[in-house]
Design a protein around this motif. Structure first.
Motif, PDB file in Angstrom:
ATOM      1  N   PHE A  42      27.018  37.541  33.612  1.00  0.00           N
ATOM      2  CA  PHE A  42      27.296  36.580  34.686  1.00  0.00           C
ATOM      3  C   PHE A  42      27.656  35.192  34.147  1.00  0.00           C
ATOM      4  CE2 PHE A  42      24.867  39.657  37.307  1.00  0.00           C
ATOM      5  CZ  PHE A  42      25.847  39.888  38.257  1.00  0.00           C
ATOM      6  N   VAL A  43      27.134  34.863  32.957  1.00  0.00           N
ATOM      7  CA  VAL A  43      27.571  33.624  32.307  1.00  0.00           C
ATOM      8  C   VAL A  43      29.071  33.701  32.029  1.00  0.00           C
ATOM      9  CG1 VAL A  43      27.456  32.232  30.208  1.00  0.00           C
ATOM     10  CG2 VAL A  43      25.348  33.027  31.278  1.00  0.00           C
ATOM     11  N   GLY A  44      29.499  34.845  31.473  1.00  0.00           N
ATOM     12  CA  GLY A  44      30.908  35.020  31.146  1.00  0.00           C
ATOM     13  C   GLY A  44      31.797  35.023  32.377  1.00  0.00           C
ATOM     14  N   VAL A  45      31.371  35.740  33.438  1.00  0.00           N
ATOM     15  CA  VAL A  45      32.172  35.831  34.664  1.00  0.00           C
ATOM     16  C   VAL A  45      32.350  34.462  35.303  1.00  0.00           C
ATOM     17  CG1 VAL A  45      32.189  36.687  37.039  1.00  0.00           C
ATOM     18  CG2 VAL A  45      31.628  38.238  35.156  1.00  0.00           C
ATOM     19  N   ASN A  46      31.253  33.729  35.464  1.00  0.00           N
ATOM     20  CA  ASN A  46      31.338  32.427  36.125  1.00  0.00           C
ATOM     21  C   ASN A  46      32.076  31.403  35.267  1.00  0.00           C
ATOM     22  OD1 ASN A  46      29.745  32.417  38.791  1.00  0.00           O
ATOM     23  ND2 ASN A  46      28.377  33.517  37.408  1.00  0.00           N
ATOM     24  N   SER A  47      31.924  31.505  33.954  1.00  0.00           N
ATOM     25  CA  SER A  47      32.668  30.595  33.071  1.00  0.00           C
ATOM     26  C   SER A  47      34.165  30.871  33.170  1.00  0.00           C
ATOM     27  CB  SER A  47      32.208  30.770  31.617  1.00  0.00           C
ATOM     28  OG  SER A  47      30.844  30.429  31.477  1.00  0.00           O
ATOM     29  N   LEU A  48      34.524  32.172  33.205  1.00  0.00           N
ATOM     30  CA  LEU A  48      35.938  32.550  33.301  1.00  0.00           C
ATOM     31  C   LEU A  48      36.567  32.030  34.595  1.00  0.00           C
ATOM     32  CD1 LEU A  48      38.383  34.161  32.262  1.00  0.00           C
ATOM     33  CD2 LEU A  48      37.454  36.157  33.459  1.00  0.00           C
ATOM     34  N   PHE A  49      35.882  32.261  35.719  1.00  0.00           N
ATOM     35  CA  PHE A  49      36.435  31.805  37.000  1.00  0.00           C
ATOM     36  C   PHE A  49      36.380  30.283  37.134  1.00  0.00           C
ATOM     37  CE2 PHE A  49      35.857  36.235  38.192  1.00  0.00           C
ATOM     38  CZ  PHE A  49      37.016  36.476  38.921  1.00  0.00           C
ATOM     39  N   GLY A  50      35.392  29.654  36.479  1.00  0.00           N
ATOM     40  CA  GLY A  50      35.338  28.191  36.481  1.00  0.00           C
ATOM     41  C   GLY A  50      36.536  27.591  35.761  1.00  0.00           C
ATOM     42  N   VAL A  51      36.889  28.178  34.617  1.00  0.00           N
ATOM     43  CA  VAL A  51      38.065  27.718  33.864  1.00  0.00           C
ATOM     44  C   VAL A  51      39.332  27.943  34.684  1.00  0.00           C
ATOM     45  CG1 VAL A  51      39.495  28.156  31.834  1.00  0.00           C
ATOM     46  CG2 VAL A  51      37.009  28.035  31.602  1.00  0.00           C
ATOM     47  N   LYS A  52      39.399  29.090  35.384  1.00  0.00           N
ATOM     48  CA  LYS A  52      40.574  29.389  36.211  1.00  0.00           C
ATOM     49  C   LYS A  52      40.732  28.358  37.329  1.00  0.00           C
ATOM     50  CE  LYS A  52      42.713  33.159  38.815  1.00  0.00           C
ATOM     51  NZ  LYS A  52      43.017  32.342  40.006  1.00  0.00           N
ATOM     52  N   VAL A  53      39.623  28.019  38.002  1.00  0.00           N
ATOM     53  CA  VAL A  53      39.681  27.010  39.071  1.00  0.00           C
ATOM     54  C   VAL A  53      40.098  25.658  38.504  1.00  0.00           C
ATOM     55  CG1 VAL A  53      38.304  25.708  40.751  1.00  0.00           C
ATOM     56  CG2 VAL A  53      37.991  28.181  40.532  1.00  0.00           C
ATOM     57  N   TYR A  54      39.545  25.316  37.336  1.00  0.00           N
ATOM     58  CA  TYR A  54      39.889  24.042  36.702  1.00  0.00           C
ATOM     59  C   TYR A  54      41.381  23.967  36.379  1.00  0.00           C
ATOM     60  CZ  TYR A  54      40.299  20.473  33.091  1.00  0.00           C
ATOM     61  OH  TYR A  54      40.711  19.386  32.344  1.00  0.00           O
ATOM     62  N   LEU A  55      41.934  25.048  35.836  1.00  0.00           N
ATOM     63  CA  LEU A  55      43.357  25.064  35.482  1.00  0.00           C
ATOM     64  C   LEU A  55      44.232  24.993  36.739  1.00  0.00           C
ATOM     65  CD1 LEU A  55      43.399  27.715  32.603  1.00  0.00           C
ATOM     66  CD2 LEU A  55      43.563  25.215  32.407  1.00  0.00           C
ATOM     67  N   ASP A  56      43.784  25.653  37.818  1.00  0.00           N
ATOM     68  CA  ASP A  56      44.533  25.607  39.075  1.00  0.00           C
ATOM     69  C   ASP A  56      44.563  24.196  39.651  1.00  0.00           C
ATOM     70  OD1 ASP A  56      45.188  28.240  39.022  1.00  0.00           O
ATOM     71  OD2 ASP A  56      43.553  28.903  40.335  1.00  0.00           O
ATOM     72  N   ARG A  57      43.530  23.423  39.343  1.00  0.00           N
ATOM     73  CA  ARG A  57      43.423  22.078  39.917  1.00  0.00           C
ATOM     74  C   ARG A  57      44.041  20.989  39.042  1.00  0.00           C
ATOM     75  NH1 ARG A  57      37.467  21.587  42.768  1.00  0.00           N
ATOM     76  NH2 ARG A  57      37.716  23.328  44.238  1.00  0.00           N
ATOM     77  N   ARG A  58      44.539  21.357  37.930  1.00  0.00           N
ATOM     78  CA  ARG A  58      45.194  20.354  37.080  1.00  0.00           C
ATOM     79  C   ARG A  58      46.432  19.852  37.797  1.00  0.00           C
ATOM     80  NH1 ARG A  58      46.158  22.418  31.158  1.00  0.00           N
ATOM     81  NH2 ARG A  58      46.846  20.265  30.960  1.00  0.00           N
TER      82      ARG A  58
END
Length: 292
Positions: A42-58
């Protein structure tokens, strides 16, 4: 987690929480492998989706796009939501008056005026000027595509954003937050336009009502007819008449086949009595009648 409304914050919080839980399991004398593996997963899953959201918001808005967001959309949507919206459209400037919409055609585009103005002309030869900050064709964005009720010309120097309605709706279907923000902005403007249209119709109805009744007396001018009527119905001679006196006066002026209702007269009296004093003068009446 239930208090987080922002997806990026939620992902970061969950990643931090599961990281702490993983450390807790790892430092046990006899670590439980299954809970430890689950926490790391779950650390990996949430980190992955967190990075995805961050990149989408750039956000990579150019100066022109950032200026449009600051002026017109800042209160309704975030810059990363606006970036998706503005990139779907095209910013155009016309050097001479250009027809964008023909009356009777199906709406194909949504327009937003950034600078300058547009002119909407109807079949009855009436015109409405559309200023910067207004949408054009928004009814077809909110609901089903409709036929254009007017022809719209972009006047010389007008700068606007044009979106293809089909592509825009496709984009909004993929980005729920941006869709809600745009629908709120468009809906608010539609409500404002509807109120303005109703106000114009009410005013025109009142003006036509007065002129019809005044000309029914045989007097060649509205002003003369009203002055005469006011003098006859001003019981105390103080230059003002009350609602009761106004009602009696207008009833006597009404010589038409279809008499006006008391509700129509009450609406007219309230419209003229702008200070809500309960009394009006003939000058106040005529000044209201002559307003644009």
């Amino acid at each position: 987690g239930f208090l987080c409304s922002d997806m990026l914050q939620l992902r970061c919080l969950l990643a931090f929480g599961y990281s702490s839980l993983s450390l807790y399991h790892a430092f046990q004398l006899r670590p439980l492998r299954i809970p430890l593996a689950g926490s790391l997963f779950f650390v990996g899953v949430n980190s992955l989706f967190g990075v995805k959201v961050y990149l989408d918001r750039r956000v990579q808005l150019n100066e022109e796009e950032r200026d449009i967001h600051q002026q017109f959309f800042k209160e309704d949507m975030m810059d990363y939501e606006f970036e998706k919206l503005i990139r779907q459209g095209e910013i155009e400037t016309v050097e001479k008056t250009t027809r964008l919409i023909h009356a009777g055609d199906n709406h194909q585009s949504l327009f937003f005026i950034v600078e300058g103005s547009m002119d909407a002309s109807f079949r009855d030869q009436t015109h409405i000027k559309l200023e910067k900050g207004e949408f054009v064709g928004e009814e077809s964005f909110i609901g089903k595509p409709q036929r254009c009720k007017s022809s719209v010309d972009a006047l010389q120097g007008c700068r606007f954003v044009r979106w293809d309605l089909q592509k825009l709706k496709g984009l909004m279907a993929k980005h729920a937050q941006a869709e809600r923000a745009l629908e709120v902005k468009v809906g608010r403007q539609l409500a404002s336009k509807l109120k303005m249209a109703n106000d114009r119709l009410s005013r025109s109805e009142h003006q036509l009502l007065v002129m019809r009744m005044a000309f029914g007396t045989g007097t060649s001018e509205v002003g003369k007819a009203l002055h005469l009527a006011f003098e006859q119905h001003d019981a105390d001679g103080d230059g003002t008449i009350t609602w009761k006196e106004f009602h009696e006066m207008m009833r006597k002026l009404d010589n038409s086949e279809h008499s006006v209702t008391t509700a129509q007269l009450r609406n007219l009296f309230d419209a003229v009595d702008e200070d809500a004093s309960g009394e009006i003068t003939v000058d106040e009446f005529l000044a209201w009648l002559s307003k644009e």
